[in-house]
Motif scaffolding. Structure first.
Motif, PDB file in Angstrom:
ATOM      1  N   ARG A 185       3.969  64.368 -11.475  1.00  0.00           N
ATOM      2  CA  ARG A 185       3.451  64.664 -12.798  1.00  0.00           C
ATOM      3  C   ARG A 185       2.343  65.708 -12.687  1.00  0.00           C
ATOM      4  NH1 ARG A 185       2.922  58.741 -15.802  1.00  0.00           N
ATOM      5  NH2 ARG A 185       5.144  58.180 -15.657  1.00  0.00           N
ATOM      6  N   GLY A 186       2.431  66.676 -13.585  1.00  0.00           N
ATOM      7  CA  GLY A 186       1.404  67.699 -13.599  1.00  0.00           C
ATOM      8  C   GLY A 186       1.562  68.667 -12.440  1.00  0.00           C
ATOM      9  N   GLY A 187       0.780  69.723 -12.474  1.00  0.00           N
ATOM     10  CA  GLY A 187       0.816  70.710 -11.414  1.00  0.00           C
ATOM     11  C   GLY A 187      -0.460  70.673 -10.605  1.00  0.00           C
ATOM     12  N   LEU A 188      -0.814  71.819 -10.052  1.00  0.00           N
ATOM     13  CA  LEU A 188      -2.033  71.917  -9.278  1.00  0.00           C
ATOM     14  C   LEU A 188      -3.243  71.966 -10.214  1.00  0.00           C
ATOM     15  CD1 LEU A 188      -0.830  74.696  -6.809  1.00  0.00           C
ATOM     16  CD2 LEU A 188      -0.932  72.240  -6.354  1.00  0.00           C
ATOM     17  N   SER A 189      -4.364  71.467  -9.738  1.00  0.00           N
ATOM     18  CA  SER A 189      -5.592  71.593 -10.525  1.00  0.00           C
ATOM     19  C   SER A 189      -6.025  73.055 -10.532  1.00  0.00           C
ATOM     20  CB  SER A 189      -6.695  70.718  -9.916  1.00  0.00           C
ATOM     21  OG  SER A 189      -7.092  71.248  -8.656  1.00  0.00           O
ATOM     22  N   ALA A 190      -6.912  73.396 -11.453  1.00  0.00           N
ATOM     23  CA  ALA A 190      -7.409  74.769 -11.540  1.00  0.00           C
ATOM     24  C   ALA A 190      -8.070  75.188 -10.234  1.00  0.00           C
ATOM     25  CB  ALA A 190      -8.386  74.905 -12.704  1.00  0.00           C
ATOM     26  N   TYR A 191      -8.810  74.265  -9.619  1.00  0.00           N
ATOM     27  CA  TYR A 191      -9.479  74.574  -8.352  1.00  0.00           C
ATOM     28  C   TYR A 191      -8.452  74.823  -7.253  1.00  0.00           C
ATOM     29  CZ  TYR A 191     -12.256  73.936  -4.121  1.00  0.00           C
ATOM     30  OH  TYR A 191     -12.847  74.112  -2.891  1.00  0.00           O
ATOM     31  N   GLN A 192      -7.438  73.959  -7.160  1.00  0.00           N
ATOM     32  CA  GLN A 192      -6.399  74.138  -6.145  1.00  0.00           C
ATOM     33  C   GLN A 192      -5.645  75.449  -6.348  1.00  0.00           C
ATOM     34  OE1 GLN A 192      -4.334  70.413  -6.930  1.00  0.00           O
ATOM     35  NE2 GLN A 192      -4.834  69.675  -4.872  1.00  0.00           N
ATOM     36  N   LEU A 193      -5.311  75.728  -7.604  1.00  0.00           N
ATOM     37  CA  LEU A 193      -4.561  76.943  -7.899  1.00  0.00           C
ATOM     38  C   LEU A 193      -5.358  78.188  -7.522  1.00  0.00           C
ATOM     39  CD1 LEU A 193      -1.910  77.982  -9.061  1.00  0.00           C
ATOM     40  CD2 LEU A 193      -2.979  77.995 -11.319  1.00  0.00           C
ATOM     41  N   ASN A 194      -6.637  78.191  -7.831  1.00  0.00           N
ATOM     42  CA  ASN A 194      -7.476  79.340  -7.498  1.00  0.00           C
ATOM     43  C   ASN A 194      -7.593  79.529  -5.985  1.00  0.00           C
ATOM     44  OD1 ASN A 194      -8.112  80.344 -10.067  1.00  0.00           O
ATOM     45  ND2 ASN A 194      -9.723  78.816 -10.345  1.00  0.00           N
ATOM     46  N   GLN A 195      -7.648  78.419  -5.251  1.00  0.00           N
ATOM     47  CA  GLN A 195      -7.678  78.519  -3.787  1.00  0.00           C
ATOM     48  C   GLN A 195      -6.437  79.232  -3.264  1.00  0.00           C
ATOM     49  OE1 GLN A 195      -8.478  74.217  -2.769  1.00  0.00           O
ATOM     50  NE2 GLN A 195      -9.824  75.161  -1.269  1.00  0.00           N
ATOM     51  N   VAL A 196      -5.288  78.836  -3.773  1.00  0.00           N
ATOM     52  CA  VAL A 196      -4.026  79.418  -3.312  1.00  0.00           C
ATOM     53  C   VAL A 196      -3.916  80.883  -3.727  1.00  0.00           C
ATOM     54  CG1 VAL A 196      -1.511  79.307  -3.516  1.00  0.00           C
ATOM     55  CG2 VAL A 196      -2.842  77.207  -3.304  1.00  0.00           C
ATOM     56  N   LEU A 197      -4.274  81.188  -4.971  1.00  0.00           N
ATOM     57  CA  LEU A 197      -4.179  82.568  -5.454  1.00  0.00           C
ATOM     58  C   LEU A 197      -5.137  83.484  -4.697  1.00  0.00           C
ATOM     59  CD1 LEU A 197      -3.745  82.102  -9.309  1.00  0.00           C
ATOM     60  CD2 LEU A 197      -2.042  82.030  -7.475  1.00  0.00           C
ATOM     61  N   ASP A 198      -6.315  82.974  -4.365  1.00  0.00           N
ATOM     62  CA  ASP A 198      -7.266  83.759  -3.571  1.00  0.00           C
ATOM     63  C   ASP A 198      -6.697  84.035  -2.181  1.00  0.00           C
ATOM     64  OD1 ASP A 198      -9.069  83.851  -5.631  1.00  0.00           O
ATOM     65  OD2 ASP A 198     -10.354  82.237  -4.854  1.00  0.00           O
ATOM     66  N   TYR A 199      -6.035  83.033  -1.611  1.00  0.00           N
ATOM     67  CA  TYR A 199      -5.431  83.210  -0.282  1.00  0.00           C
ATOM     68  C   TYR A 199      -4.338  84.271  -0.329  1.00  0.00           C
ATOM     69  CZ  TYR A 199      -2.922  82.139   4.034  1.00  0.00           C
ATOM     70  OH  TYR A 199      -2.306  82.238   5.256  1.00  0.00           O
ATOM     71  N   ILE A 200      -3.518  84.227  -1.373  1.00  0.00           N
ATOM     72  CA  ILE A 200      -2.453  85.224  -1.515  1.00  0.00           C
ATOM     73  C   ILE A 200      -3.045  86.624  -1.653  1.00  0.00           C
ATOM     74  CG2 ILE A 200      -0.605  86.048  -3.041  1.00  0.00           C
ATOM     75  CD1 ILE A 200       0.067  83.123  -3.608  1.00  0.00           C
ATOM     76  N   ASP A 201      -4.075  86.773  -2.463  1.00  0.00           N
ATOM     77  CA  ASP A 201      -4.721  88.076  -2.636  1.00  0.00           C
ATOM     78  C   ASP A 201      -5.252  88.615  -1.308  1.00  0.00           C
ATOM     79  OD1 ASP A 201      -4.214  88.171  -5.323  1.00  0.00           O
ATOM     80  OD2 ASP A 201      -6.178  87.390  -5.924  1.00  0.00           O
ATOM     81  N   ALA A 202      -5.818  87.724  -0.496  1.00  0.00           N
ATOM     82  CA  ALA A 202      -6.453  88.149   0.753  1.00  0.00           C
ATOM     83  C   ALA A 202      -5.446  88.473   1.845  1.00  0.00           C
ATOM     84  CB  ALA A 202      -7.417  87.068   1.240  1.00  0.00           C
ATOM     85  N   THR A 203      -4.232  87.939   1.725  1.00  0.00           N
ATOM     86  CA  THR A 203      -3.236  88.113   2.796  1.00  0.00           C
ATOM     87  C   THR A 203      -1.958  88.748   2.278  1.00  0.00           C
ATOM     88  OG1 THR A 203      -2.418  85.847   2.433  1.00  0.00           O
ATOM     89  CG2 THR A 203      -4.147  86.147   4.099  1.00  0.00           C
ATOM     90  N   LEU A 204      -2.050  89.494   1.208  1.00  0.00           N
ATOM     91  CA  LEU A 204      -0.874  90.016   0.520  1.00  0.00           C
ATOM     92  C   LEU A 204      -0.029  90.926   1.409  1.00  0.00           C
ATOM     93  CD1 LEU A 204       0.231  89.655  -2.371  1.00  0.00           C
ATOM     94  CD2 LEU A 204      -0.880  91.804  -2.966  1.00  0.00           C
ATOM     95  N   ASP A 205      -0.659  91.578   2.361  1.00  0.00           N
ATOM     96  CA  ASP A 205       0.066  92.527   3.202  1.00  0.00           C
ATOM     97  C   ASP A 205       0.658  91.877   4.454  1.00  0.00           C
ATOM     98  OD1 ASP A 205      -2.411  92.008   4.280  1.00  0.00           O
ATOM     99  OD2 ASP A 205      -2.665  94.013   5.132  1.00  0.00           O
TER     100      ASP A 205
END
Length: 294
Positions: A185-205
Motif C-alpha cells: 500500500r502506498g509508495g515511497l515517502s517524500a524523503y525516500q523518493l528525494n533520496q533516490v532522485l538525488d542519487y540518480i541525479d548524481a550518478t546519471l552518467d
C-alpha cells in the motif's frame, strides 16, 4: 536446447558446438540467443537456474533427459524447458535449433524468495520442467529477447528490472511452493523518493542498476520497483531515461559539445543510443532540438 559452456556463468568441462549469436547480462541474469544444427549435447550449471525457450516458428522435435526422467516432444514457439541449478541435462534435437537461453542466479532467486515472497530460501527448489508454456513468462521473455536483439541495449537497470519480475513468476509457477505476491500500500515517502532522485541525479552518467537504487533505501529491488512506480507512475528505468534526456537537452542548448560527448555525459552508450532515446521521449532528434534552440 543445448548451451555451449563458454560464458562466464558456465562450467568449463564441455566445449561449445557453436558460438551463440548474441549474449547480454548482469550479475543476476544472463541471456544468450543460441542457434545450432541438428545434434545433441550435455549441460549442467552449479550457480544458475536455466530456461530454454524455443523461438523457431517451425516446431522442433527434442529428446530431453533430466532429473531421472526422459521426455520426447515437438516444441512449438514459446514453449520452454526449465533446468534448475545442479541438474544434469541431456538434449538431442532433430533440426535447426533457435532458442533463447536465460540464466537466473541461484543467489538472486533466493534473495527474491526471502525479500519478496517471504519464503525460506533453504527450502527453495525450482522444479525441472519439460515443454511448458506460461503466458506471463512468455511476455517477459519477449521483452528480454527484444533487449538482446537491440543494437543499443537499455542498460543494466532495465535488465535487472525484468529479472526481478521473471524471478517472481518462476517462484510462483515453478517453485516448490506456490507464493502469493504481497499487497503493498502506498509508495515511497517524500524523503525516500528525494533520496533516490538525488542519487540518480548524481550518478546519471553511470550504469545504474536496480539494486543500486534499492540499496539507497535498504529495500529489495522488487519492492523498491513497485513502490517507485506507485509514487511516480512510471518505472525506475523510464524515469532514468527521462532524466538523461533532460540533461541532454540542457547540454544541447547551452553548449557546442559534440553529440558523442553529450551522449556519454548523460549515461548513453553512443551517439545513436542518445538519438534513439531522445526521439522516443521528445519526438525529434538531438540535432533538430539543438537547431530549434539556436
Amino acid at each position: 536446447m543445448f548451451l555451449p559452456q563458454s560464458q562466464p556463468a558456465a562450467d568449463p568441462e564441455i566445449s561449445p558446438l557453436i558460438e551463440p549469436n548474441r549474449s547480454l547480462g548482469t550479475d543476476v541474469i544472463h541471456l544468450e540467443h543460441l542457434c545450432f544444427p541438428p545434434g545433441e549435447g550435455e549441460y549442467q550449471q552449479q550457480e544458475w537456474h536455466s530456461l530454454f525457450i524455443h523461438l523457431n516458428s517451425r516446431p522442433l522435435q527434442y529428446l530431453q533427459q533430466q532429473d531421472g526422467k526422459t521426455h520426447t516432444g515437438l516444441y512449438r514457439p514459446g514453449e520452454m524447458l526449465i533446468t534448475p541449478a545442479q541438474t544434469p541435462l541431456f538434449v538431442r534435437w532433430a533440426g535447426q535449433e533457435d532458442c533463447l537461453h536465460i540464466q537466473i542466479s541461484v543467489a538472486f532467486l533466493q534473495r527474491v524468495a526471502e525479500e519478496t515472497l517471504n519464503q525460506n530460501s533453504d527450502r527453495l527448489y525450482i522444479v525441472p520442467t519439460f515443454q511448458s508454456q506460461n503466458r506471463q513468462i512468455e511476455a517477459i521473455v519477449t521483452l528480454l529477447l527484444g533487449e538482446l536483439q537491440q543494437r543499443e541495449a537499455n542498460g543494466p537497470l532495465y535488465l535487472d528490472s525484468l529479472a526481478n519480475v521473471l524471478a517472481v513468476q518462476l517462484l510462483r509457477h515453478y517453485g516448490t511452493t506456490h507464493a502469493a505476491l504481497p499487497h503493498l500500500r502506498g509508495g515511497l515517502s517524500a524523503y525516500q523518493l528525494n533520496q533516490v532522485l538525488d542519487y540518480i541525479d548524481a550518478t546519471l552518467d553511470t550504469g545504474i542498476k536496480l539494486a543500486d537504487l534499492a540499496g539507497v533505501l535498504g529495500m529489495s529491488p522488487f519492492h523498491f520497483s513497485r513502490m517507485f512506480k506507485q509514487s511516480l507512475g512510471i518505472s525506475p528505468h523510464q524515469y532514468l531515461i527521462q532524466q538523461r534526456v533532460e540533461r541532454a537537452k540542457h547540454l544541447l542548448q547551452d553548449s557546442d559539445r559534440p553529440l558523442i560527448e553529450i551522449a556519454l555525459a548523460c549515461g548513453f552508450n553512443s551517439h545513436s543510443h542518445l538519438s534513439k532515446q531522445f526521439r522516443q521521449v521528445t519526438g525529434i532528434t538531438p540535432k533538430l532540438f539543438r537547431a530549434s534552440r539556436r
